[in-house]
Design a protein around this motif. Structure first.
Motif, PDB file in Angstrom:
ATOM      1  N   ASP A  48     -11.999  -3.666  24.201  1.00  0.00           N
ATOM      2  CA  ASP A  48     -12.983  -2.985  25.033  1.00  0.00           C
ATOM      3  C   ASP A  48     -14.048  -2.323  24.160  1.00  0.00           C
ATOM      4  OD1 ASP A  48     -14.309  -1.886  27.168  1.00  0.00           O
ATOM      5  OD2 ASP A  48     -12.690  -0.564  27.791  1.00  0.00           O
ATOM      6  N   PHE A  49     -13.625  -1.609  23.126  1.00  0.00           N
ATOM      7  CA  PHE A  49     -14.541  -0.910  22.228  1.00  0.00           C
ATOM      8  C   PHE A  49     -14.226  -1.261  20.789  1.00  0.00           C
ATOM      9  CE2 PHE A  49     -14.598   2.033  25.867  1.00  0.00           C
ATOM     10  CZ  PHE A  49     -15.948   2.299  25.981  1.00  0.00           C
ATOM     11  N   ALA A  53     -13.198 -10.472  24.267  1.00  0.00           N
ATOM     12  CA  ALA A  53     -14.075  -9.308  24.112  1.00  0.00           C
ATOM     13  C   ALA A  53     -15.438  -9.674  24.684  1.00  0.00           C
ATOM     14  CB  ALA A  53     -14.205  -8.920  22.645  1.00  0.00           C
ATOM     15  N   ASP A  54     -16.129  -8.670  25.193  1.00  0.00           N
ATOM     16  CA  ASP A  54     -17.532  -8.818  25.562  1.00  0.00           C
ATOM     17  C   ASP A  54     -18.303  -8.154  24.431  1.00  0.00           C
ATOM     18  OD1 ASP A  54     -17.394 -10.084  28.204  1.00  0.00           O
ATOM     19  OD2 ASP A  54     -16.325  -8.258  28.767  1.00  0.00           O
ATOM     20  N   VAL A  55     -19.039  -8.956  23.683  1.00  0.00           N
ATOM     21  CA  VAL A  55     -19.539  -8.560  22.367  1.00  0.00           C
ATOM     22  C   VAL A  55     -21.065  -8.475  22.362  1.00  0.00           C
ATOM     23  CG1 VAL A  55     -19.588  -9.301  19.954  1.00  0.00           C
ATOM     24  CG2 VAL A  55     -17.526  -9.652  21.309  1.00  0.00           C
ATOM     25  N   SER A  56     -21.579  -7.410  21.789  1.00  0.00           N
ATOM     26  CA  SER A  56     -23.031  -7.246  21.661  1.00  0.00           C
ATOM     27  C   SER A  56     -23.596  -8.257  20.670  1.00  0.00           C
ATOM     28  CB  SER A  56     -23.354  -5.823  21.178  1.00  0.00           C
ATOM     29  OG  SER A  56     -22.949  -5.665  19.827  1.00  0.00           O
ATOM     30  N   LYS A  57     -24.917  -8.424  20.735  1.00  0.00           N
ATOM     31  CA  LYS A  57     -25.591  -9.273  19.748  1.00  0.00           C
ATOM     32  C   LYS A  57     -25.288  -8.766  18.342  1.00  0.00           C
ATOM     33  CE  LYS A  57     -29.714 -10.136  22.592  1.00  0.00           C
ATOM     34  NZ  LYS A  57     -31.171  -9.902  22.620  1.00  0.00           N
ATOM     35  N   THR A  58     -25.241  -7.454  18.194  1.00  0.00           N
ATOM     36  CA  THR A  58     -25.020  -6.832  16.891  1.00  0.00           C
ATOM     37  C   THR A  58     -23.640  -7.165  16.336  1.00  0.00           C
ATOM     38  OG1 THR A  58     -26.414  -5.020  17.692  1.00  0.00           O
ATOM     39  CG2 THR A  58     -25.203  -4.643  15.641  1.00  0.00           C
ATOM     40  N   ALA A  59     -22.624  -7.155  17.195  1.00  0.00           N
ATOM     41  CA  ALA A  59     -21.240  -7.367  16.755  1.00  0.00           C
ATOM     42  C   ALA A  59     -20.838  -8.840  16.704  1.00  0.00           C
ATOM     43  CB  ALA A  59     -20.292  -6.604  17.681  1.00  0.00           C
ATOM     44  N   PHE A  90     -13.306 -15.533  16.420  1.00  0.00           N
ATOM     45  CA  PHE A  90     -13.648 -15.634  17.840  1.00  0.00           C
ATOM     46  C   PHE A  90     -14.726 -16.690  18.027  1.00  0.00           C
ATOM     47  CE2 PHE A  90     -11.499 -11.663  17.920  1.00  0.00           C
ATOM     48  CZ  PHE A  90     -11.182 -11.364  19.239  1.00  0.00           C
ATOM     49  N   SER A  91     -14.728 -17.321  19.186  1.00  0.00           N
ATOM     50  CA  SER A  91     -15.811 -18.236  19.528  1.00  0.00           C
ATOM     51  C   SER A  91     -16.427 -17.800  20.857  1.00  0.00           C
ATOM     52  CB  SER A  91     -15.320 -19.678  19.581  1.00  0.00           C
ATOM     53  OG  SER A  91     -14.215 -19.786  20.432  1.00  0.00           O
ATOM     54  N   ILE A  92     -17.671 -18.188  21.049  1.00  0.00           N
ATOM     55  CA  ILE A  92     -18.407 -17.799  22.255  1.00  0.00           C
ATOM     56  C   ILE A  92     -17.935 -18.653  23.423  1.00  0.00           C
ATOM     57  CG2 ILE A  92     -20.676 -17.723  23.359  1.00  0.00           C
ATOM     58  CD1 ILE A  92     -21.846 -17.275  20.527  1.00  0.00           C
ATOM     59  N   VAL A  93     -17.541 -17.991  24.502  1.00  0.00           N
ATOM     60  CA  VAL A  93     -17.214 -18.666  25.750  1.00  0.00           C
ATOM     61  C   VAL A  93     -18.518 -18.869  26.526  1.00  0.00           C
ATOM     62  CG1 VAL A  93     -15.954 -18.487  27.929  1.00  0.00           C
ATOM     63  CG2 VAL A  93     -14.898 -17.683  25.800  1.00  0.00           C
ATOM     64  N   ARG A  94     -19.344 -17.782  26.595  1.00  0.00           N
ATOM     65  CA  ARG A  94     -20.642 -17.873  27.255  1.00  0.00           C
ATOM     66  C   ARG A  94     -21.498 -16.656  26.892  1.00  0.00           C
ATOM     67  NH1 ARG A  94     -17.005 -16.702  31.136  1.00  0.00           N
ATOM     68  NH2 ARG A  94     -17.129 -14.658  32.095  1.00  0.00           N
ATOM     69  N   GLU A  95     -22.803 -16.858  26.966  1.00  0.00           N
ATOM     70  CA  GLU A  95     -23.746 -15.751  26.854  1.00  0.00           C
ATOM     71  C   GLU A  95     -23.842 -15.132  28.237  1.00  0.00           C
ATOM     72  OE1 GLU A  95     -28.488 -15.396  26.249  1.00  0.00           O
ATOM     73  OE2 GLU A  95     -27.423 -16.383  24.590  1.00  0.00           O
ATOM     74  N   VAL A 125     -30.705  -2.043  33.809  1.00  0.00           N
ATOM     75  CA  VAL A 125     -31.338  -2.726  32.685  1.00  0.00           C
ATOM     76  C   VAL A 125     -30.434  -3.880  32.255  1.00  0.00           C
ATOM     77  CG1 VAL A 125     -32.152  -2.454  30.302  1.00  0.00           C
ATOM     78  CG2 VAL A 125     -32.401  -0.569  31.929  1.00  0.00           C
ATOM     79  N   GLU A 126     -31.014  -5.064  32.030  1.00  0.00           N
ATOM     80  CA  GLU A 126     -30.231  -6.230  31.609  1.00  0.00           C
ATOM     81  C   GLU A 126     -29.997  -6.199  30.099  1.00  0.00           C
ATOM     82  OE1 GLU A 126     -28.906  -8.701  33.634  1.00  0.00           O
ATOM     83  OE2 GLU A 126     -29.589  -7.497  35.323  1.00  0.00           O
ATOM     84  N   LEU A 127     -28.738  -6.348  29.694  1.00  0.00           N
ATOM     85  CA  LEU A 127     -28.377  -6.452  28.286  1.00  0.00           C
ATOM     86  C   LEU A 127     -27.678  -7.794  28.069  1.00  0.00           C
ATOM     87  CD1 LEU A 127     -28.622  -3.257  28.503  1.00  0.00           C
ATOM     88  CD2 LEU A 127     -26.932  -3.210  26.696  1.00  0.00           C
ATOM     89  N   THR A 128     -28.048  -8.479  27.013  1.00  0.00           N
ATOM     90  CA  THR A 128     -27.385  -9.732  26.666  1.00  0.00           C
ATOM     91  C   THR A 128     -26.170  -9.418  25.814  1.00  0.00           C
ATOM     92  OG1 THR A 128     -29.448 -10.966  26.697  1.00  0.00           O
ATOM     93  CG2 THR A 128     -27.646 -11.925  25.432  1.00  0.00           C
ATOM     94  N   ASN A 129     -25.030 -10.018  26.169  1.00  0.00           N
ATOM     95  CA  ASN A 129     -23.861  -9.975  25.302  1.00  0.00           C
ATOM     96  C   ASN A 129     -23.128 -11.299  25.429  1.00  0.00           C
ATOM     97  OD1 ASN A 129     -22.095  -9.848  27.528  1.00  0.00           O
ATOM     98  ND2 ASN A 129     -21.575  -7.708  27.212  1.00  0.00           N
ATOM     99  N   TYR A 130     -21.988 -11.389  24.792  1.00  0.00           N
ATOM    100  CA  TYR A 130     -21.256 -12.653  24.733  1.00  0.00           C
ATOM    101  C   TYR A 130     -19.796 -12.448  25.089  1.00  0.00           C
ATOM    102  CZ  TYR A 130     -25.431 -13.694  22.128  1.00  0.00           C
ATOM    103  OH  TYR A 130     -26.746 -13.827  21.770  1.00  0.00           O
TER     104      TYR A 130
END
Length: 159
Positions: free
Chosen positions: A84-85, A119-125, A134-139, A147-152
């Motif tokens: 989570d964090f 995990a739901d991961v920020s662009k930074t992390a 880890f691999s990306i499941v989806r953006e 406010v819209e924030l992009t994460n993965y």
């Protein structure tokens, strides 16, 4: 990873104020290269959600990294396999603290016989999580206070 090993311990309610301060400071100073000012301000407001933070402390496995009595990072594991964090103090970046915290959390997930972690991961992390396997499941585009924030959404298979 050239710093001495941080002291890691389980978190408790006495850590909440410092955890929330670290959360907002890290977002303000470290994430600004990936998110604009409006996104940063919306994201930081999450520190004000007392009920959410209380539930984290009650229901999640929380680890705290300390150095000289100061919290240098923290991580939380929800339901045995969801990170989570994961935040590291702005002055302690790139010293292996996130790696130490992550290794202990992964060990906990394995101990609980989980077969994967998410995990739901920020662009930074994202680069850190990729290094951890880890691999990306989806953006994702996540609304945070309007406010819209992009994460993965990211996942790692265990065992």
């Amino acid at each position: 990873m050239n710093s001495p090993t941080a002291k890691i311990r389980e978190g408790n309610n006495n850590d909440l104020a410092k955890m929330k301060q670290l959360f907002t400071d890290t977002i303000t100073h470290i994430c600004k290269k990936d998110y604009d000012d409006v996104q940063i301000e919306a994201w930081k407001l999450g520190a004000e959600n007392e009920i959410r933070w209380q539930k984290v402390m009650e229901n999640q496995y929380v680890l705290i990294a300390e150095s000289n009595g100061e919290i240098t990072g923290f991580i939380s594991l929800d339901q045995g396999n969801y990170i989570d964090f994961l935040f590291v103090h702005k002055d302690y970046q790139n010293q292996g603290i996130a790696f130490q915290l992550y290794q202990l959390i992964e060990h906990e997930a394995i101990k609980q016989e989980k077969t994967f972690m998410t995990a739901d991961v920020s662009k930074t992390a994202k680069p850190f999580f990729e290094k951890m396997g880890f691999s990306i499941v989806r953006e994702q585009s996540v609304p945070v206070r309007g406010v819209e924030l992009t994460n993965y959404k990211m996942e790692k298979k265990l065992l």
